[in-house]
Design a protein around this motif. Sequence first.
Motif, PDB file in Angstrom:
ATOM      1  N   SER A 133      -6.147   4.018   4.015  1.00 12.64           N
ATOM      2  CA  SER A 133      -7.297   3.191   4.378  1.00 12.64           C
ATOM      3  C   SER A 133      -7.060   2.530   5.730  1.00 12.64           C
ATOM      4  O   SER A 133      -7.987   2.170   6.432  1.00 12.64           O
ATOM      5  CB  SER A 133      -7.544   2.142   3.297  1.00 12.64           C
ATOM      6  OG  SER A 133      -6.458   1.243   3.270  1.00 12.64           O
ATOM      7  N   LEU A 134      -5.777   2.349   6.077  1.00  7.05           N
ATOM      8  CA  LEU A 134      -5.479   1.703   7.349  1.00  7.05           C
ATOM      9  C   LEU A 134      -5.559   2.693   8.501  1.00  7.05           C
ATOM     10  O   LEU A 134      -5.648   2.305   9.648  1.00  7.05           O
ATOM     11  CB  LEU A 134      -4.068   1.105   7.301  1.00  7.05           C
ATOM     12  CG  LEU A 134      -3.871  -0.023   6.294  1.00  7.05           C
ATOM     13  CD1 LEU A 134      -2.416  -0.428   6.229  1.00  7.05           C
ATOM     14  CD2 LEU A 134      -4.725  -1.210   6.670  1.00  7.05           C
ATOM     15  N   ARG A 135      -5.490   3.961   8.174  1.00  8.27           N
ATOM     16  CA  ARG A 135      -5.365   4.957   9.237  1.00  8.27           C
ATOM     17  C   ARG A 135      -6.656   5.704   9.549  1.00  8.27           C
ATOM     18  O   ARG A 135      -6.839   6.195  10.638  1.00  8.27           O
ATOM     19  CB  ARG A 135      -4.288   5.980   8.882  1.00  8.27           C
ATOM     20  CG  ARG A 135      -2.937   5.348   8.667  1.00  8.27           C
ATOM     21  CD  ARG A 135      -1.829   6.356   8.718  1.00  8.27           C
ATOM     22  NE  ARG A 135      -0.550   5.715   8.446  1.00  8.27           N
ATOM     23  CZ  ARG A 135       0.164   5.097   9.366  1.00  8.27           C
ATOM     24  NH1 ARG A 135      -0.270   5.033  10.600  1.00  8.27           N
ATOM     25  NH2 ARG A 135       1.303   4.504   9.046  1.00  8.27           N
ATOM     26  N   PRO A 189      -3.081   4.673  -0.809  1.00  6.21           N
ATOM     27  CA  PRO A 189      -3.961   3.634  -0.264  1.00  6.21           C
ATOM     28  C   PRO A 189      -3.664   3.334   1.203  1.00  6.21           C
ATOM     29  O   PRO A 189      -4.537   2.852   1.912  1.00  6.21           O
ATOM     30  CB  PRO A 189      -3.673   2.417  -1.150  1.00  6.21           C
ATOM     31  CG  PRO A 189      -2.418   2.717  -1.882  1.00  6.21           C
ATOM     32  CD  PRO A 189      -2.298   4.191  -1.961  1.00  6.21           C
ATOM     33  N   ILE A 190      -2.463   3.657   1.650  1.00  4.43           N
ATOM     34  CA  ILE A 190      -2.124   3.354   3.036  1.00  4.43           C
ATOM     35  C   ILE A 190      -3.087   4.045   3.990  1.00  4.43           C
ATOM     36  O   ILE A 190      -3.337   3.582   5.100  1.00  4.43           O
ATOM     37  CB  ILE A 190      -0.660   3.806   3.317  1.00  4.43           C
ATOM     38  CG1 ILE A 190      -0.209   3.508   4.756  1.00  4.43           C
ATOM     39  CG2 ILE A 190      -0.479   5.280   3.060  1.00  4.43           C
ATOM     40  CD1 ILE A 190       0.208   2.090   4.943  1.00  4.43           C
ATOM     41  N   ARG A 229      -2.628  -7.327  -5.296  1.00 11.03           N
ATOM     42  CA  ARG A 229      -3.564  -7.352  -4.162  1.00 11.03           C
ATOM     43  C   ARG A 229      -4.905  -7.929  -4.579  1.00 11.03           C
ATOM     44  O   ARG A 229      -5.500  -8.732  -3.865  1.00 11.03           O
ATOM     45  CB  ARG A 229      -3.775  -5.934  -3.613  1.00 11.03           C
ATOM     46  CG  ARG A 229      -2.648  -5.415  -2.778  1.00 11.03           C
ATOM     47  CD  ARG A 229      -3.124  -4.231  -1.935  1.00 11.03           C
ATOM     48  NE  ARG A 229      -3.545  -3.105  -2.741  1.00 11.03           N
ATOM     49  CZ  ARG A 229      -2.733  -2.152  -3.190  1.00 11.03           C
ATOM     50  NH1 ARG A 229      -1.448  -2.203  -2.908  1.00 11.03           N
ATOM     51  NH2 ARG A 229      -3.209  -1.165  -3.916  1.00 11.03           N
ATOM     52  N   THR A 234      -6.799  -0.482  -1.869  1.00 10.98           N
ATOM     53  CA  THR A 234      -6.321  -1.546  -1.012  1.00 10.98           C
ATOM     54  C   THR A 234      -6.882  -2.885  -1.463  1.00 10.98           C
ATOM     55  O   THR A 234      -6.204  -3.897  -1.464  1.00 10.98           O
ATOM     56  CB  THR A 234      -6.753  -1.266   0.437  1.00 10.98           C
ATOM     57  OG1 THR A 234      -6.307   0.027   0.781  1.00 10.98           O
ATOM     58  CG2 THR A 234      -6.171  -2.290   1.367  1.00 10.98           C
ATOM     59  N   LEU A 265       0.844  -1.201   0.000  1.00 17.30           N
ATOM     60  CA  LEU A 265       0.000   0.000   0.000  1.00 17.30           C
ATOM     61  C   LEU A 265       0.874   1.244   0.000  1.00 17.30           C
ATOM     62  O   LEU A 265       0.431   2.330  -0.348  1.00 17.30           O
ATOM     63  CB  LEU A 265      -0.899   0.020   1.231  1.00 17.30           C
ATOM     64  CG  LEU A 265      -1.903  -1.110   1.340  1.00 17.30           C
ATOM     65  CD1 LEU A 265      -2.697  -0.992   2.631  1.00 17.30           C
ATOM     66  CD2 LEU A 265      -2.839  -1.110   0.147  1.00 17.30           C
TER      67      LEU A 265
END
Lengths: 230, 826
Positions: free
Chosen positions: B820-822, B817-818, A89, B736, A62
């Motif tokens: 989406s985790l945060r 996209p990272i 993914r 993601t 990601l």
Amino acid sequence: MVDNTSRTFVEARNLGKQVTTREGVLTLLEKINFSAAAGTSVAILGASGSGKTTLLGLLAGLDVPTHGEVILDGRCLNDYDEDGRAQIRAEQVGFVFQNFQLLFGLTALENVMLPLELAQAPHPRKTAEQLLDRVGLGERLHHYPNQLSGGEQQRCAIARAFSIQPRCLFADEPTGNLDSETGKRIIELLFELNSEQGTTLIMATHDNNLSQICNRRLQLDAGRLVGNDD
Amino acid sequence: MSWRMLWRDWRGGELTILAVGLIIAVTSITAVGFFTDRIERGLKQQSAELIGADLVITSSRQDVSDYIEEAREQNFEVATTTQFRSVVVFEEQLQLAEVKAVTEGYPLRGVLRISNTAFGPDTAITDIPAAGDVWVEARLLQMLGLAVGDAIRLGSSSFNIRKILRYEPDRAGDMFSVAPRVLMNRADLDATGLISAGALVSYRVLIAGPRDRINSYRDAIDDRLKQGEQILTFEDGRPELNTALERAQQFLGLAALISVLLAGVAVASVAYRFTSRHLDTGAMLRCLGASQRTIIQLFTLEMLWLSLLASSVGCLLGFVTQFGITELLDQLVLAHLPPPSFKSLLLGYATGIVMLIGFAIPPLLSLRRVPPLRVLRKDVAITPVSGWFVYGAVIVCMFLLLYWQIGNLGLVSTVLAGILVTLLILALAAYLLIAALNRLRAQVGVAWRFGLANISRRPASSVIQIVAFGVGIMVMLLLSTVRSDLLDDWQQSLPDNSPNHFVINVQSDQVAGITEYFDARGVSNTRLYPMVRARLVEINGQPVRASDYESERAKHMVTREFNLSWAEDMQIDNKLVAGSWWSSQDFGTPLLSLEARLAKTLGLQMSDVLGFDVNGTVIEFTISSLRKVDWDTFNINFFTVVPPGVLEDKPANWVTSVYLDAEQRQQLGQLVRKFPNITLIDVDTIMKRVRTIMDRVTLAVEFIFLFTILAGLAVLYAAIQANQDQRRFENAVLRTLGAKKTTLLLGLFAEFTTLGALSGLLAGLSATTLAWVLAETIFKFDYAFDISVALTGIVSGILIVVVAGMLGTRSVLTHPPIQSLREGAA
Ligand SMILES: Nc1ncnc2c1ncn2[C@@H]1O[C@H](COP(=O)(O)OP(=O)(O)OP(=O)(O)O)[C@@H](O)[C@H]1O
Ligand SMILES: [Mg+2]
């Protein structure tokens, strides 16, 4: 149960991540080396702010590391661009998030169909229906996320994660927003599906009990790997 | 502090849209304001000039020497003008012109301006054309390919074109004139032979002098005026222009207000979002001990600064924009406009402030109610401001703005109700469309499903966006496509060889010659109709007075000159609605067949006796039939027809209409040379002129409605802005899950295409419906439904919304996209 434990599925080689902020360069992760064999489960433990989420993001492609590389299923993620990584993914990776991250405009069924369609899998509707049935939401196919409880939402998210039968599943504190009873049931479901499909599971958590169920535990502290019970 | 807050919040992005919304509203209001104000003042300043004198007597009598002598005796300045239409001949070419023959001294007020070349510098002049010369409008030179110095024929005489006429004070723009002006010296007039008995000519006596003596002279002659005569003073200047101006002001003002309303929607939704983002600030300030009042003051002041800034920019843009409208319209209304005044700035700032109060402040008021506890717990509920209060504020503000623009309470209420009902209907239609769309979701691919889902998940916001764009596109469609459709349909409704030329001012002894002429050139059965001028003086023995009638139309109809025609048979396209047509026994009896609508206007019935003054003798006619006449065709028709054998000994003037093909048209020069006094009117040129005028007027109106589209864009951006975070986050989740950039793009594309298509469809349908209603009720002909209107609507809707939407959302694609985790779900 599929037996392919001998092969390495995910590997981090000298992985590092730095970000430039106004105060200067900040090191989030440094020299992370580890590998996870296919079909095993790994817990990433660490205090808040230790870099669990950052690591998970790098492993799933990601985000891009500033040092080192991630090898996923024999492919070095650095060789792929954003869309290339998205393709990997779509085919191989599933996600379960702390906040469930369902898309609010779509029904439960549509949410589960989403990865299937993105991966262009055959019969997305049927597969999604079966999976939702499997996680106990067979009656709630056409409900929207805001019509579901937190636990139900996470079950839906799990169904979505497993819909493409991923080779690897990343979970970031999947029970973080649930009460302990519901959390326990979610974890059971997660591991059940995991062993059914032989998925490699990488899970970030600060719940020690939860980590005990995993095959292995990695301990992160301020961006460094301090414990590896391998 | 409010200033500093403004700075900080500016970076948040919402305020940009809020400001843009205000700017659009203020710009459209001030542009219209500046423009109409200039025309209004122009009319006032130039009202004496507009009649070219202090007092004008208009008459259809050829001999007005009695007035002239009387005025001279009183030591007034006097001049006369004689106006009529005639054909100008140059080589083989013909062109209808509006001829004006003037005497020394014309104009008594204002000046003529002339030049040597069409676009060269013009100079004021106090002379009139010398004998043998004419001054013509540049238009005529273009039409005939002439240059200054060429010779043209008018009737039996030849004239040299000496100058180009650039400006006549008493000709307020060329709005309604079809033919170009030819200005000549009155001394040359008789020799042309154009003025024959009964010809359609307007005579004017221009009088100027000291104000008080003019007024008493006016009173003195008021009672002595004969039928067909009228007094004009600079006070009544140009009544039809005043009404036209009032209408234009109301209409353009209304157009601007629709933009204001839409921009207001954008402002309100931004204000909502601004409020929700500032709840925490509010709570924090309250924790720190700020009172409710301080908080509201702080935010209100911040908004006030913003609206002052935005209004200033809007006023400036409005000022620039009005030059555009003026460019399009000024020649049509007034030749010289005074420079813009700054009165309209007031209107601009007022609009900005009123919009702020109506649309932005009400949502902000909920900030006052933020409990301090919210600092600790995010989920502490806040009491939202009552919806009634918010909508009420909007409606009250709209009412105020409308009242300012229109200034008529009843009309304002009707218009406001009309706008609200229309918007409600559109909103309902949009809502149904969205609901229908939801069914489609199962059938489409993932990107489209996501796009469609984005529309139906926020139905309220989507409805607002669809309606906002729908209104803008609808008006544009109606103005452009449908307008030309209406004209085309009307022209097509005419039979193929319906007459395209009128021949008027034919003398009795020329009738046979004219018929022969056309027969010889293959135009058979040319029928000429006689007309005898007459004035209605009595109805059933009672004298006729205009003041006895209520309606303007009736007043106008009783005082105008009637053209009595005679015929054995009724025109084939007329329909009898009462009584019967005469037979040959009735020939010689003074019967009258009256057009039915006129009969209704004047309240006349069968068997009523009308006394007409024909050339000095009163003849009493008994109404024996009522006819319906279709005036849309170019066939010759009359309000009043009598049997043969009654009027033959009176001076008559004959008219006809004929269809000529291109070749026959070429030969018209011969006809005019043979009968120099007749007048030819080419319908095609008239239609062309009407079309150009309509085109320019609609262009100007479209210009104003451009702001409606801009306001629609502001609404779209406000909506995009409102869920930008959610979009970002969801796109991160999609990435993601393995979505490619193209998939995300396709999703956005799907969403905006659908939005655009829906508003376009709505616009197309409502524009067509409106056009149909207009055609049925006002223009009274069958409107041919045109699928291309809806298609144009859809295509333009898609184009505008997709381009704007994609531009507005492109940042969400670059969101890593990272995230989406945060981030949590919104
Ligand atoms: N883009 C960024 N810029 C600056 N700092 C960042 C950025 N992303 C993460 N960080 C910082 O990196 C550190 C690690 O964050 P990360 O989210 O990985 O922690 P975590 O272990 O997942 O914590 P938690 O258990 O609270 O979720 C934190 O101190 C965070 O503030
Ligand atoms: Mg984390």
